[in-house]
Design a protein around this motif. Structure first.
Motif, mmCIF file in Angstrom:
data_model
loop_
_atom_site.group_PDB
_atom_site.id
_atom_site.type_symbol
_atom_site.label_atom_id
_atom_site.label_comp_id
_atom_site.label_asym_id
_atom_site.label_seq_id
_atom_site.Cartn_x
_atom_site.Cartn_y
_atom_site.Cartn_z
ATOM 1 N N SER A 152 0.836 -1.188 0.000
ATOM 2 C CA SER A 152 0.000 0.000 0.000
ATOM 3 C C SER A 152 0.874 1.242 0.000
ATOM 4 C CB SER A 152 -0.912 -0.004 1.231
ATOM 5 O OG SER A 152 -1.778 1.091 1.210
ATOM 6 N N SER A 153 0.425 2.289 -0.717
ATOM 7 C CA SER A 153 1.221 3.513 -0.839
ATOM 8 C C SER A 153 0.292 4.714 -0.888
ATOM 9 C CB SER A 153 2.074 3.464 -2.113
ATOM 10 O OG SER A 153 2.799 4.650 -2.290
ATOM 11 N N GLU A 189 -0.865 7.407 -2.523
ATOM 12 C CA GLU A 189 -0.854 8.135 -3.789
ATOM 13 C C GLU A 189 -2.042 9.095 -3.901
ATOM 14 O OE1 GLU A 189 1.415 8.104 -6.110
ATOM 15 O OE2 GLU A 189 2.679 6.515 -5.307
ATOM 16 N N ASP A 240 -6.563 2.312 -1.899
ATOM 17 C CA ASP A 240 -5.974 1.145 -2.552
ATOM 18 C C ASP A 240 -7.017 0.066 -2.776
ATOM 19 O OD1 ASP A 240 -3.195 1.868 -2.706
ATOM 20 O OD2 ASP A 240 -3.068 1.583 -0.534
ATOM 21 N N GLN A 268 7.072 4.332 -6.707
ATOM 22 C CA GLN A 268 8.269 3.959 -5.975
ATOM 23 C C GLN A 268 9.162 3.031 -6.791
ATOM 24 O OE1 GLN A 268 8.011 3.383 -1.631
ATOM 25 N NE2 GLN A 268 5.779 3.504 -1.884
ATOM 26 N N GLU A 302 6.888 2.890 6.371
ATOM 27 C CA GLU A 302 5.952 2.951 5.260
ATOM 28 C C GLU A 302 6.649 3.060 3.910
ATOM 29 O OE1 GLU A 302 2.843 5.827 5.803
ATOM 30 O OE2 GLU A 302 2.649 5.370 7.947
ATOM 31 N N PHE A 303 7.828 3.665 3.903
ATOM 32 C CA PHE A 303 8.540 3.860 2.636
ATOM 33 C C PHE A 303 9.944 3.276 2.730
ATOM 34 C CE2 PHE A 303 5.819 7.549 3.594
ATOM 35 C CZ PHE A 303 4.807 7.310 2.689
#
Length: 590
Positions: free
Chosen positions: A172-173, A175, A179, A200, A515-516
């Motif tokens: 999940s990101s 954006e 999602d 990413q 998260e990243f």
């Protein structure tokens, strides 16, 4: 001879007269002309007229065929008489006299017509999409879409980009949308996400040293549908480049976007050098960051002409709040009370108290505002806006951040209703210098205004010393005819700057690293400056085809309720499937 055809239904010309041919296709329509039967036979490529008379042994079979039956015919190519030629068809000089006919696939009664282009209920069109796709216009749109994508691929390869495929099952990101989650059977209670964009991954490719990446990328967002955005999935021309400034991205991609539009514009003019318009300027001139530059109207600030004037409705609010402004919307040729009254009624229908105006005739301004501010101020407004007799001007008052959207809608309404918009052209521009942050009224905190992975202008120094709401980003959009067709930025590849940018939105370093993690780790090991963009394939094709809804250029779209009526999706999972995924449902009524 081939089992099904020697030619397609678009291939026969006068040079084939006298030859025996075999065609296969769909019966487009049947016409009975007093004993002679005429059948228009259609395939993917075109239409050929067939003829049969009662003396043919195949006549009885021909009498049975109906629209959309699939048939094979053998016959002789004959020239049409001059008065029966059809210049609108490539095969319009000839026709085929049927000697033999075979039914390959009979068709039941049609739930919607294929011949012609009548409006038809959307639920029927989507449920029977395989029939809808046979209709000429929609079929041509889909073919054009494939050609547009092929053109994009060719142009990207020609300028040195490699096409790389990124994963569909990912994490999940943030954006900017919900999602689509995919439960993992192997890891109970955990979920993959379908990518909202390959953001990413394409940045990681730059860190990995691939330099110039592109992909016709499928993207998935659980968003509510609208005319220019389908629910579920869409495609974009995704691009990333290393060691570039934003000017390099513009100079590289502008010829690609322009070239695609020119290739399929059917002679319509296309902007040659895209103007670069700062975001703040776009809002003030056009009321939107997606301006339709085919509309020549540009708004102007006329606050000073109303300050201390006799028009108390405006003057009092200007005096009470220093942030209140008055914006003028020029309306060339709109100088009649009838048009001004229609615009005022429209504004009230939009939930506004009204839309003030002045219209000019016989060398002076008319209307309640002109009467209250007096001739000197009215003339100053006219002179600033360059208006003449027969023109009008409308006014919107308020804080810019609250009234700009309505002002932009009024500008569009005026331009459209006065036929000022040149619809036979493609006007493109770059919108640049977007705000890096915005204030979220619901959450009562600062949040990213655009892409969270962008580089703030001024870098770490700006994040440490400036009011966050004054920081601009190296972010940009490409806009065509009032639609955003591409969005991009120079990325923030400095790990500490990345952490600081997220900290200002309330995330901790630990949350950023969690998260990243992929990007954050990669940036520790030599990340090049890089940037890119993504152009919306669906939206560009929609503009090129001149349609107002993405369903008219998409093979199998969902409906407005995000349902696939053809395949019956979404559908319930079986108890066995749920057990395998360790999922128990707790469905509540909405």
């Amino acid at each position: 001879m081939h089992r099904y055809r020697s030619h397609t239904c678009a291939a026969l010309t006068a040079a084939d007269v006298g030859n025996t041919v075999r065609l296969s296709g769909w019966v487009h329509r049947v016409r009975d002309h007093g004993g002679l039967l005429f059948i228009d036979l259609r395939d993917h490529y075109g239409i050929t007229q067939l003829v049969i008379d009662p003396d043919s042994k195949a006549f009885a079979a021909a009498e049975q065929v109906r629209a959309e039956w699939v048939i094979r015919v053998d016959g002789e190519v004959k020239a049409r008489t001059p008065e029966t030629m059809n210049p609108n068809l490539p095969t319009g000089q000839v026709e085929v006299f049927i000697r033999e006919l075979e039914v390959l696939g009979a068709a039941a009664e049609l739930p919607l017509p294929v011949f012609g282009e009548p409006d038809y209920p959307e639920d029927i069109r989507l449920k029977y999409r395989f029939l809808d796709l046979r209709r000429e216009t929609l079929h041509a749109n889909i073919v054009k879409r494939t050609k547009v994508i092929a053109s994009m691929r060719r142009r990207m390869a020609e300028i040195g980009f490699g096409e790389y495929s990124t994963p569909i099952l990912t994490a999940s990101s943030p954006e900017g949308a919900r999602d689509f989650l995919v439960p993992s059977r192997i890891h109970p209670g955990k979920f993959f996400a379908l990518p909202q964009a390959p953001q990413q991954y394409k940045q990681l490719l730059m860190v990995a040293g691939f330099d110039r990446y592109f992909q016709i990328a499928p993207c998935f967002r659980d968003e509510d549908p609208r005319a220019d955005r389908l629910p579920g999935e869409f495609y974009q021309l995704d691009v990333e480049m290393s060691f570039v400034t934003q000017e390099d991205v513009w100079d590289t991609m502008e010829p690609v976007l322009r070239g695609v539009f020119e290739e399929f514009a059917d002679g319509k003019p296309v902007t040659q050098k895209f103007p670069r318009i700062p975001y703040a300027e776009a809002i003030r001139k056009y009321g939107t960051d997606k301006p339709d530059l085919r509309n020549p109207i540009e708004m102007q600030d006329v606050t000073e002409h109303f300050r201390g004037s006799g028009f108390g409705v405006f003057a009092n609010q200007i005096a009470a709040d220093p942030k209140v402004e008055v914006w003028a919307i020029p309306a060339p040729t709109g100088g009649s009370r009838a048009f001004c009254d229609r615009m005022n009624a429209w504004a009230q229908g939009e939930g506004q108290p009204g839309l003030g105006y002045i219209f000019f005739k016989e060398g002076q301004g008319s209307g309640p505002i002109a009467k209250n501010v007096g001739p000197e101020r009215t003339e100053a407004i006219r002179a600033q806006l360059g208006l003449s007799d027969g023109d009008a001007v409308f006014f919107v008052l308020g804080r810019p951040e609250k009234m700009s959207r309505f002002a932009g809608e009024a500008r569009s309404k005026v331009g459209t209703d006065l036929n000022l918009v040149d619809t036979d052209r493609f006007e493109l521009c770059w919108i640049v210098d977007f705000p890096f942050y915005e204030y979220d009224e619901d959450e009562k905190r600062i949040d990213f205004a655009h892409n969270p992975f962008s580089m703030p202008q001024g870098g770490m120094e700006a994040l440490n010393s400036q009011d966050p709401l004054t920081i601009k980003a190296y972010q940009y959009d490409a806009v065509c005819n009032g639609y955003e067709i591409a969005s991009g930025s120079i990325r923030n590849q400095e790990p500490e700057t990345m952490v600081k940018a997220f900290e200002l939105t309330g995330k901790s370093r630990a949350e950023v690293e969690q998260e990243f993690g992929g990007l954050y780790r990669a940036f520790q090991y030599g990340a090049p400056p890089h940037g890119g963009m993504a152009a919306g394939v669906d939206r560009m094709v929609m503009l090129i085809c001149g349609v107002q809804n993405l369903r008219e250029i998409t093979l199998f779209p969902m409906n407005q309720q995000a349902e696939d009526l053809l395949m019956g999706a979404p559908s319930p999972a079986t108890a066995k499937q749920l057990r395998e995924l360790s999922i128990r449902l707790n469905v509540t009524d909405k």
